[in-house]
Scaffold this motif. Structure first.
Motif, short mmCIF file in Angstrom:
data_model
loop_
_atom_site.label_atom_id
_atom_site.label_comp_id
_atom_site.label_asym_id
_atom_site.label_seq_id
_atom_site.Cartn_x
_atom_site.Cartn_y
_atom_site.Cartn_z
N GLY A 60 8.37 25.92 49.43
CA GLY A 60 9.08 26.32 48.22
C GLY A 60 10.55 26.60 48.43
O GLY A 60 11.18 26.14 49.37
N ARG A 61 11.09 27.36 47.48
CA ARG A 61 12.49 27.80 47.43
C ARG A 61 13.46 26.68 47.04
O ARG A 61 14.66 26.89 47.01
CB ARG A 61 12.93 28.46 48.75
N PHE A 62 12.92 25.50 46.73
CA PHE A 62 13.78 24.43 46.21
C PHE A 62 14.38 24.82 44.87
O PHE A 62 15.56 24.59 44.61
CB PHE A 62 12.98 23.14 46.03
N SER A 63 13.55 25.39 44.00
CA SER A 63 14.00 25.70 42.64
C SER A 63 15.19 26.65 42.66
O SER A 63 16.19 26.42 41.95
CB SER A 63 12.84 26.31 41.85
N GLU A 64 15.11 27.71 43.48
CA GLU A 64 16.21 28.66 43.56
C GLU A 64 17.45 28.01 44.17
O GLU A 64 18.58 28.23 43.70
CB GLU A 64 15.80 29.87 44.40
N MET A 65 17.26 27.23 45.22
CA MET A 65 18.40 26.57 45.87
C MET A 65 19.11 25.63 44.92
O MET A 65 20.34 25.64 44.80
CB MET A 65 17.91 25.81 47.11
N ALA A 66 18.36 24.80 44.22
CA ALA A 66 18.97 23.75 43.38
C ALA A 66 19.58 24.30 42.10
O ALA A 66 20.39 23.63 41.47
CB ALA A 66 17.93 22.69 43.05
N ALA A 67 19.21 25.53 41.72
CA ALA A 67 19.68 26.09 40.44
C ALA A 67 21.12 26.55 40.48
O ALA A 67 21.77 26.66 39.43
CB ALA A 67 18.78 27.27 40.04
N SER A 68 21.66 26.80 41.67
CA SER A 68 23.02 27.31 41.79
C SER A 68 23.90 26.30 42.50
O SER A 68 23.52 25.76 43.55
CB SER A 68 22.99 28.63 42.59
N GLU A 69 25.06 26.05 41.96
CA GLU A 69 25.98 25.11 42.61
C GLU A 69 26.34 25.58 44.01
O GLU A 69 26.42 24.78 44.94
CB GLU A 69 27.25 24.95 41.76
N GLN A 70 26.52 26.89 44.18
CA GLN A 70 26.92 27.42 45.48
C GLN A 70 25.83 27.19 46.54
O GLN A 70 26.12 26.67 47.62
CB GLN A 70 27.22 28.92 45.37
N THR A 71 24.58 27.56 46.23
CA THR A 71 23.51 27.39 47.22
C THR A 71 23.17 25.92 47.40
O THR A 71 22.84 25.48 48.51
CB THR A 71 22.27 28.18 46.82
N ARG A 72 23.27 25.16 46.33
CA ARG A 72 22.96 23.73 46.40
C ARG A 72 23.93 23.02 47.35
O ARG A 72 23.51 22.24 48.21
CB ARG A 72 23.03 23.13 45.00
N LYS A 73 25.21 23.30 47.20
CA LYS A 73 26.19 22.64 48.05
C LYS A 73 26.14 23.17 49.48
O LYS A 73 26.39 22.42 50.44
CB LYS A 73 27.59 22.80 47.45
N SER A 74 25.82 24.44 49.64
CA SER A 74 25.66 24.98 50.98
C SER A 74 24.47 24.33 51.68
O SER A 74 24.54 23.99 52.87
CB SER A 74 25.47 26.50 50.93
N PHE A 75 23.38 24.16 50.94
CA PHE A 75 22.20 23.49 51.49
C PHE A 75 22.54 22.05 51.89
O PHE A 75 22.17 21.58 52.97
CB PHE A 75 21.07 23.50 50.45
N ALA A 76 23.26 21.35 51.03
CA ALA A 76 23.64 19.97 51.31
C ALA A 76 24.50 19.90 52.57
O ALA A 76 24.30 19.03 53.43
CB ALA A 76 24.38 19.38 50.12
N ALA A 77 25.45 20.82 52.70
CA ALA A 77 26.30 20.84 53.89
C ALA A 77 25.48 21.14 55.14
O ALA A 77 25.73 20.59 56.22
CB ALA A 77 27.40 21.89 53.72
N ASN A 78 24.45 21.99 54.99
CA ASN A 78 23.61 22.31 56.13
C ASN A 78 22.72 21.14 56.52
O ASN A 78 22.37 20.99 57.70
CB ASN A 78 22.75 23.55 55.82
N CYS A 79 22.37 20.30 55.55
CA CYS A 79 21.66 19.05 55.89
C CYS A 79 22.50 18.20 56.82
O CYS A 79 22.02 17.64 57.81
CB CYS A 79 21.32 18.28 54.62
N MET A 80 23.81 18.09 56.51
CA MET A 80 24.70 17.32 57.37
C MET A 80 24.86 17.98 58.73
O MET A 80 24.92 17.30 59.76
CB MET A 80 26.06 17.16 56.69
N LYS A 81 24.86 19.31 58.75
CA LYS A 81 24.95 20.01 60.03
C LYS A 81 23.73 19.70 60.89
O LYS A 81 23.85 19.48 62.10
CB LYS A 81 25.05 21.52 59.79
N ALA A 82 22.54 19.68 60.29
CA ALA A 82 21.31 19.36 61.03
C ALA A 82 21.35 17.93 61.55
O ALA A 82 20.90 17.66 62.68
CB ALA A 82 20.10 19.57 60.14
N ILE A 83 21.87 17.02 60.75
CA ILE A 83 22.00 15.63 61.20
C ILE A 83 22.83 15.56 62.47
O ILE A 83 22.47 14.88 63.44
CB ILE A 83 22.61 14.76 60.07
#
Length: 340
Positions: A97-120
């Motif tokens: 879970g926790r997708f809904s909360e992450m995707a609902a906010s521009e701030q958390t959504r973009k932070s999550f996206a940036a962290n995806c690139m960090k993991a890559i």
């Protein structure tokens, strides 16, 4: 005594395409999910991509947590013996879970996206696979909101922007093509892994190609057509296949993986459901299906179907369900002509 059956599949596709044409049009992929909890080291051959299951949205809704990161590193290391192999992390899975909360906010959504690139960068990955099951519903006992479908599109847009055009972004979707606005998401994804399995219960096929007396609802052909109708082109569809056996609890105690079908317990017999698309199963003396599985014949027929439709390739869940010699994934790889 060996059982030999020839099965002819008739497709209801709107776009019949020759195998020769499709092989030339679209680079084929064979995507295998490999689990963080498994104890088998995958073979780097006979696949083009491994999706590592799983990563998860963190409790702070702004980054990725990866299960068993040391195992992920060992999977990435397989690229040393197969430089063409692509390795990705799949974020999500059933009950994640926790997708809904992450995707609902521009701030958390973009932070999550940036962290995806960090993991890559940290793990040497080739991309990210998103497996949110499913936007807008709490069927998997996770949080959800009416705005999830819209926010899913924004999340995929932000991930694409963060990882750039040269990294892979894929998504895993339910066979019925619900929960996602595919036309809006399509520009951001390289391909869609359609989970055309888990489509039955303990007395029906797990992954039928067509409806039959032994199916619970739609077959894979209908689900894949729904994805086409929803806006995903054939060249971005990857057909899901199951490598696991599913069946009635009382029979599972008698079944062992790899059991020869001519040595089944008394009162049970092997049956190949030609109406469903060549799916093998075990039925009892009253004709009730007690175990559904796949074999090289059914996997070959599904692969031939995927080629006929012009799909990008096949995905399987999961590596640990294959035979030790890799018979099922070898069948996909060979049918797609990737060993030529």
């Amino acid at each position: 005594m060996a059982i030999m059956l020839a099965v002819v599949i008739t497709s209801c596709s709107k776009r019949p395409v020759s195998q020769e044409d499709t092989l030339q049009e679209t680079p084929r992929v064979v995507v295998g999910y490999v689990t963080s909890w498994g104890d088998r080291m995958p073979d780097p051959a006979l696949v083009t991509h491994y999706n590592y299951a799983f990563g998860h949205v963190t409790d702070t809704f702004d980054s990725v947590r990866i299960d068993n990161p040391d195992r992920l590193r060992s999977i990435v290391a397989l690229k040393e013996s197969n430089p063409d192999l692509k390795v990705m992390v799949s974020v999500g899975g059933w009950g994640s879970g926790r997708f809904s909360e992450m995707a609902a906010s521009e701030q958390t959504r973009k932070s999550f996206a940036a962290n995806c690139m960090k993991a890559i960068g940290e793990y040497g990955l080739d991309g990210i696979d998103i497996d949110w099951e499913y936007p807008g519903t709490s069927v998997a006992k996770i949080s959800s909101a009416p705005t999830d479908t819209e926010n899913y599109t924004l999340m995929m847009r932000d991930i694409r922007a963060a990882i750039g055009p040269d990294k892979i972004l894929s998504q895993a979707t339910v066979a019925s093509a619900k929960y996602i606005n595919f036309a809006d998401v399509e520009p951001y994804v390289d391909y869609t892994n359609v989970m055309t399995y888990d489509m039955g219960d303990e007395h029906t096929h797990n992954s039928p190609l067509h409806r039959s007396a032994y199916t619970l609802g739609i077959g894979a052909d209908e689900g894949l057509q729904m994805h086409l109708d929803a806006g995903i082109p054939a060249s971005k569809i990857v057909m899901g296949m199951s490598f696991g056996a599913r069946g009635a609890r009382e029979f599972r105690r008698r079944w062992s993986p790899g059991m020869p079908v001519d040595s089944l317990p008394q009162g049970y017999s092997f049956y190949r459901d030609m109406e469903a698309g060549g799916n093998p199963c075990i039925i009892d003396s009253t004709g009730v299906l007690v175990m559904a599985f796949e074999d090289t014949t059914s996997i070959r027929l599904k692969s031939e179907y995927a080629l006929q439709q012009g799909f990008k390739g096949a995905m399987f869940w999961c590596y640990e369900g294959d035979t030790p010699s890799g018979d099922l994934r070898r069948t996909i790889y060979h049918t797609f002509g990737l060993d030529k």
